[in-house]
Write a protein that holds these residues in place. Sequence first.
Motif, PDB file in Angstrom:
ATOM      1  N   ALA A  61       0.821  -1.211   0.000  1.00  0.00           N
ATOM      2  CA  ALA A  61       0.000   0.000   0.000  1.00  0.00           C
ATOM      3  C   ALA A  61       0.856   1.262   0.000  1.00  0.00           C
ATOM      4  CB  ALA A  61      -0.926   0.002   1.211  1.00  0.00           C
ATOM      5  N   MET A  62       1.936   1.243   0.765  1.00  0.00           N
ATOM      6  CA  MET A  62       2.812   2.418   0.836  1.00  0.00           C
ATOM      7  C   MET A  62       3.586   2.610  -0.471  1.00  0.00           C
ATOM      8  SD  MET A  62       2.594   4.028   3.853  1.00  0.00           S
ATOM      9  CE  MET A  62       4.086   4.601   4.687  1.00  0.00           C
ATOM     10  N   LEU A  63       4.034   1.517  -1.083  1.00  0.00           N
ATOM     11  CA  LEU A  63       4.749   1.630  -2.358  1.00  0.00           C
ATOM     12  C   LEU A  63       3.822   2.082  -3.477  1.00  0.00           C
ATOM     13  CD1 LEU A  63       7.053  -1.536  -2.296  1.00  0.00           C
ATOM     14  CD2 LEU A  63       7.752   0.849  -2.017  1.00  0.00           C
ATOM     15  N   ALA A  64       2.542   1.734  -3.349  1.00  0.00           N
ATOM     16  CA  ALA A  64       1.558   2.145  -4.360  1.00  0.00           C
ATOM     17  C   ALA A  64       1.093   3.585  -4.150  1.00  0.00           C
ATOM     18  CB  ALA A  64       0.359   1.201  -4.325  1.00  0.00           C
ATOM     19  N   ASN A 117       3.090  13.446   4.276  1.00  0.00           N
ATOM     20  CA  ASN A 117       1.935  13.953   3.538  1.00  0.00           C
ATOM     21  C   ASN A 117       0.704  13.192   4.035  1.00  0.00           C
ATOM     22  OD1 ASN A 117      -0.144  14.264   1.539  1.00  0.00           O
ATOM     23  ND2 ASN A 117       1.430  15.004   0.127  1.00  0.00           N
ATOM     24  N   HIS A 118      -0.136  13.857   4.803  1.00  0.00           N
ATOM     25  CA  HIS A 118      -1.271  13.192   5.444  1.00  0.00           C
ATOM     26  C   HIS A 118      -2.237  12.599   4.422  1.00  0.00           C
ATOM     27  CE1 HIS A 118      -5.359  13.145   7.339  1.00  0.00           C
ATOM     28  NE2 HIS A 118      -4.676  12.423   8.195  1.00  0.00           N
ATOM     29  N   LYS A 119      -2.521  13.317   3.351  1.00  0.00           N
ATOM     30  CA  LYS A 119      -3.460  12.812   2.346  1.00  0.00           C
ATOM     31  C   LYS A 119      -2.938  11.540   1.693  1.00  0.00           C
ATOM     32  CE  LYS A 119      -5.702  17.196   1.110  1.00  0.00           C
ATOM     33  NZ  LYS A 119      -5.985  18.159   0.012  1.00  0.00           N
ATOM     34  N   THR A 120      -1.639  11.504   1.450  1.00  0.00           N
ATOM     35  CA  THR A 120      -1.052  10.336   0.792  1.00  0.00           C
ATOM     36  C   THR A 120      -1.046   9.115   1.696  1.00  0.00           C
ATOM     37  OG1 THR A 120       0.362  11.800  -0.521  1.00  0.00           O
ATOM     38  CG2 THR A 120       0.966   9.479  -0.444  1.00  0.00           C
ATOM     39  N   ILE A 121      -0.647   9.289   2.947  1.00  0.00           N
ATOM     40  CA  ILE A 121      -0.607   8.134   3.841  1.00  0.00           C
ATOM     41  C   ILE A 121      -2.032   7.678   4.185  1.00  0.00           C
ATOM     42  CG2 ILE A 121      -0.530   9.336   6.091  1.00  0.00           C
ATOM     43  CD1 ILE A 121       1.641   7.257   6.894  1.00  0.00           C
ATOM     44  N   GLY A 125      -3.584   3.986   3.617  1.00  0.00           N
ATOM     45  CA  GLY A 125      -4.397   3.240   4.574  1.00  0.00           C
ATOM     46  C   GLY A 125      -5.648   2.660   3.935  1.00  0.00           C
ATOM     47  N   GLU A 126      -6.258   3.435   3.049  1.00  0.00           N
ATOM     48  CA  GLU A 126      -7.458   2.954   2.346  1.00  0.00           C
ATOM     49  C   GLU A 126      -7.096   1.835   1.375  1.00  0.00           C
ATOM     50  OE1 GLU A 126      -8.731   6.577   0.596  1.00  0.00           O
ATOM     51  OE2 GLU A 126      -9.614   7.383   2.442  1.00  0.00           O
ATOM     52  N   THR A 127      -5.975   1.993   0.681  1.00  0.00           N
ATOM     53  CA  THR A 127      -5.501   0.956  -0.244  1.00  0.00           C
ATOM     54  C   THR A 127      -5.204  -0.331   0.505  1.00  0.00           C
ATOM     55  OG1 THR A 127      -4.542   2.611  -1.726  1.00  0.00           O
ATOM     56  CG2 THR A 127      -3.702   0.361  -1.918  1.00  0.00           C
ATOM     57  N   ARG A 128      -4.572  -0.194   1.654  1.00  0.00           N
ATOM     58  CA  ARG A 128      -4.241  -1.373   2.459  1.00  0.00           C
ATOM     59  C   ARG A 128      -5.499  -2.125   2.873  1.00  0.00           C
ATOM     60  NH1 ARG A 128      -3.654  -3.676   7.274  1.00  0.00           N
ATOM     61  NH2 ARG A 128      -1.661  -4.689   7.806  1.00  0.00           N
ATOM     62  N   LYS A 129      -6.522  -1.393   3.267  1.00  0.00           N
ATOM     63  CA  LYS A 129      -7.790  -2.014   3.675  1.00  0.00           C
ATOM     64  C   LYS A 129      -8.406  -2.795   2.516  1.00  0.00           C
ATOM     65  CE  LYS A 129     -12.249  -0.868   5.812  1.00  0.00           C
ATOM     66  NZ  LYS A 129     -13.098   0.250   6.332  1.00  0.00           N
TER      67      LYS A 129
END
Length: 245
Positions: A61-64, A117-121, A125-129
């Motif tokens: 998720a973080m790499l994406a 960057n709060h919006k990016t992380i 988090g949404e991608t990870r879910k």
Amino acid sequence: AYTLARALELLFALGALDSDAKLTDPLGVRMAEFPLDPMLAKFLLSSADFGCSEEALTVAAMLASPHVFMPDREFHERSAKRHYAVKDGDHLTLVNVFKAWESNRRDPQWCQARAINHKTIKRAGETRKQLASYIQKLGVPLASCGKDPNKLKRCIASAFFSNAAKLDRDGTYRTIRGGMKVHIHPFSVLHNSGVGWILFHELIVQHKPQVFGVCTVEPTWLSELAPHFYSFKGPDDAKGKGDGG
């Protein structure tokens, strides 16, 4: 034609294609359904075998989600990247940063103070879910490797084995397959670290070839986890099969 042949070779090495260039079942079929590049898909699907699916989800998720860190303050004294960096490389550093963000209740002010960057992380988090829901439907159990970083790094090696490079005498790195000279990007926690062997997520060629998403790797893991791709005799001898030397 050469690029296409290399792509097919990689998909075969990842186990996504059989000798007739058809999708394998179930691995190839599952990889094809993932909204990720083949290596990240293989990485997530393999995480059950290494007991690190929780960490693998975070890494994927973080790499994406590029640009999680604020470039102008990325290595500032109080930045999250500097504070949570580990010698194992960028992947485990990203896991540490994500965990810290969650433990601080995903607070935007904490992100600002830590140069994130709060919006990016938040998007990560949404991608990870979404990815967690997807792999669970495929029967991949959620498990954490805890304090054993090698489980995650071995899982990375099982999917990114083709992106291995070795430190050269001049301080640069040479990819094991192809012998391309590459540099670790300055934003990596392993920049100027002098580690002997690395795996990387991405190669970008601008003024010079630079690699992003870098982690350390034991060279013996390459032949163990991808014997079809590498030959290996000792700590100073590893080469890609078919490269001729």
